[in-house]
Design a protein around this motif. Sequence first.
Motif, PDB file in Angstrom:
ATOM      1  N   LYS A 159     -21.548  19.598   3.983  1.00 39.92           N
ATOM      2  CA  LYS A 159     -21.364  18.877   2.732  1.00 39.92           C
ATOM      3  C   LYS A 159     -19.882  18.633   2.452  1.00 39.92           C
ATOM      4  N   LEU A 160     -19.051  19.653   2.681  1.00 40.23           N
ATOM      5  CA  LEU A 160     -17.613  19.504   2.425  1.00 40.23           C
ATOM      6  C   LEU A 160     -16.981  18.480   3.366  1.00 40.23           C
ATOM      7  N   ILE A 161     -17.378  18.499   4.629  1.00 45.36           N
ATOM      8  CA  ILE A 161     -16.835  17.529   5.585  1.00 45.36           C
ATOM      9  C   ILE A 161     -17.299  16.124   5.222  1.00 45.36           C
ATOM     10  N   ALA A 162     -18.551  15.988   4.792  1.00 46.45           N
ATOM     11  CA  ALA A 162     -19.052  14.669   4.382  1.00 46.45           C
ATOM     12  C   ALA A 162     -18.257  14.134   3.193  1.00 46.45           C
ATOM     13  N   ILE A 163     -17.951  14.985   2.241  1.00 49.04           N
ATOM     14  CA  ILE A 163     -17.126  14.584   1.096  1.00 49.04           C
ATOM     15  C   ILE A 163     -15.752  14.136   1.574  1.00 49.04           C
ATOM     16  N   ALA A 164     -15.151  14.914   2.475  1.00 50.26           N
ATOM     17  CA  ALA A 164     -13.809  14.595   2.979  1.00 50.26           C
ATOM     18  C   ALA A 164     -13.803  13.303   3.787  1.00 50.26           C
ATOM     19  N   VAL A 165     -14.837  13.069   4.586  1.00 50.12           N
ATOM     20  CA  VAL A 165     -14.925  11.839   5.384  1.00 50.12           C
ATOM     21  C   VAL A 165     -15.027  10.626   4.467  1.00 50.12           C
ATOM     22  N   LYS A 166     -15.827  10.759   3.410  1.00 46.87           N
ATOM     23  CA  LYS A 166     -16.007   9.644   2.487  1.00 46.87           C
ATOM     24  C   LYS A 166     -14.688   9.270   1.796  1.00 46.87           C
ATOM     25  N   GLU A 167     -13.882  10.256   1.463  1.00 48.93           N
ATOM     26  CA  GLU A 167     -12.636  10.028   0.719  1.00 48.93           C
ATOM     27  C   GLU A 167     -11.399  10.106   1.611  1.00 48.93           C
ATOM     28  N   CYS A 168     -11.583  10.041   2.907  1.00 48.06           N
ATOM     29  CA  CYS A 168     -10.490  10.246   3.863  1.00 48.06           C
ATOM     30  C   CYS A 168      -9.295   9.317   3.627  1.00 48.06           C
ATOM     31  N   ASP A 169      -9.529   8.029   3.471  1.00 44.24           N
ATOM     32  CA  ASP A 169      -8.436   7.059   3.354  1.00 44.24           C
ATOM     33  C   ASP A 169      -8.262   6.533   1.936  1.00 44.24           C
ATOM     34  N   ASN A 170      -8.741   7.254   0.958  1.00 42.11           N
ATOM     35  CA  ASN A 170      -8.721   6.772  -0.420  1.00 42.11           C
ATOM     36  C   ASN A 170      -7.463   7.256  -1.152  1.00 42.11           C
ATOM     37  N   PHE A 171      -6.297   6.749  -0.755  1.00 35.31           N
ATOM     38  CA  PHE A 171      -5.051   7.098  -1.419  1.00 35.31           C
ATOM     39  C   PHE A 171      -4.120   5.902  -1.390  1.00 35.31           C
ATOM     40  N   THR A 172      -3.096   5.933  -2.210  1.00 34.14           N
ATOM     41  CA  THR A 172      -2.077   4.892  -2.224  1.00 34.14           C
ATOM     42  C   THR A 172      -0.729   5.541  -1.989  1.00 34.14           C
ATOM     43  N   SER A 173       0.256   4.738  -1.652  1.00 33.65           N
ATOM     44  CA  SER A 173       1.612   5.231  -1.456  1.00 33.65           C
ATOM     45  C   SER A 173       2.524   4.599  -2.495  1.00 33.65           C
ATOM     46  N   LYS A 174       3.483   5.371  -2.963  1.00 36.69           N
ATOM     47  CA  LYS A 174       4.456   4.815  -3.895  1.00 36.69           C
ATOM     48  C   LYS A 174       5.818   5.416  -3.606  1.00 36.69           C
ATOM     49  N   GLN A 175       6.853   4.670  -4.006  1.00 37.91           N
ATOM     50  CA  GLN A 175       8.211   5.146  -3.800  1.00 37.91           C
ATOM     51  C   GLN A 175       8.595   6.065  -4.946  1.00 37.91           C
ATOM     52  N   VAL A 176       9.224   7.178  -4.583  1.00 31.60           N
ATOM     53  CA  VAL A 176       9.637   8.164  -5.571  1.00 31.60           C
ATOM     54  C   VAL A 176      11.086   8.511  -5.309  1.00 31.60           C
ATOM     55  N   LYS A 177      11.880   8.621  -6.378  1.00 34.01           N
ATOM     56  CA  LYS A 177      13.262   9.062  -6.242  1.00 34.01           C
ATOM     57  C   LYS A 177      13.277  10.578  -6.171  1.00 34.01           C
ATOM     58  N   VAL A 178      13.973  11.091  -5.150  1.00 34.87           N
ATOM     59  CA  VAL A 178      14.057  12.526  -4.948  1.00 34.87           C
ATOM     60  C   VAL A 178      15.520  12.928  -4.989  1.00 34.87           C
ATOM     61  N   SER A 179      15.836  13.895  -5.809  1.00 37.46           N
ATOM     62  CA  SER A 179      17.203  14.401  -5.914  1.00 37.46           C
ATOM     63  C   SER A 179      17.289  15.683  -5.106  1.00 37.46           C
ATOM     64  N   ALA A 180      18.248  15.728  -4.184  1.00 37.31           N
ATOM     65  CA  ALA A 180      18.404  16.906  -3.336  1.00 37.31           C
ATOM     66  C   ALA A 180      19.876  17.277  -3.259  1.00 37.31           C
ATOM     67  N   ALA A 181      20.147  18.547  -3.036  1.00 35.60           N
ATOM     68  CA  ALA A 181      21.521  19.011  -2.925  1.00 35.60           C
ATOM     69  C   ALA A 181      22.115  18.535  -1.605  1.00 35.60           C
ATOM     70  N   LYS A 182      23.400  18.112  -1.646  1.00 34.91           N
ATOM     71  CA  LYS A 182      24.089  17.745  -0.412  1.00 34.91           C
ATOM     72  C   LYS A 182      24.385  19.010   0.366  1.00 34.91           C
ATOM     73  N   VAL A 183      24.258  18.898   1.683  1.00 32.45           N
ATOM     74  CA  VAL A 183      24.423  20.062   2.545  1.00 32.45           C
ATOM     75  C   VAL A 183      25.468  19.743   3.606  1.00 32.45           C
ATOM     76  N   ASP A 184      26.332  20.734   3.914  1.00 34.92           N
ATOM     77  CA  ASP A 184      27.324  20.517   4.970  1.00 34.92           C
ATOM     78  C   ASP A 184      26.706  20.805   6.333  1.00 34.92           C
ATOM     79  N   SER A 185      27.523  20.758   7.385  1.00 38.16           N
ATOM     80  CA  SER A 185      27.010  20.909   8.751  1.00 38.16           C
ATOM     81  C   SER A 185      26.422  22.293   9.011  1.00 38.16           C
TER      82      SER A 185
END
Length: 174
Positions: free
Chosen positions: A47-73
Amino acid sequence: MPAQRKLGRATDQRKAVLKSLVTALFQNGKIETTEARAKEVKNIAEKLIAIAVKECDNFTSKQVKVSAAKVDSKGNKITNTKKSKNGNEYLVVEREVKTDMQRVDNPSRLHARRKVMTWLYRVKDSEGNTINLANKLFDEIAPKYKDVNGGYTRIYKIGPRKGDAAEMVVLQLV
């Protein structure tokens, strides 16, 4: 008619056993248990796999701004010294803003993910890192079964258990 076999246990114990077996099945791909338990875990896992298969590709993508600390070498954060209004000096971590593509679940996929998570425990790998089994189910296991209608698991009999002669089986993902 009950939802599951009683397996000689109280409701809370029975659900805990089934949850742990389902979690182990999705984590390892196969489990060794008694025949009665395997049949119940098979029903739940299918049942769980059937649920996952049905909803496998049901997502969208969006651009998000991410703030991260600058790191040296060396991997250390880059800091600057700032002066406050009252004359105290303090360190401020220098940050950079990036845009990233992030997946966003549609409402039906989110609901399916929450349904699945009710049957899975949180687990850690051998290094102590947490494994998200819901992600594994939706991203790795479900795409394999996209063109298959049922029959995601298989039961092999391996003979009676020494001690109480309970019929032992191996339950595995096909």
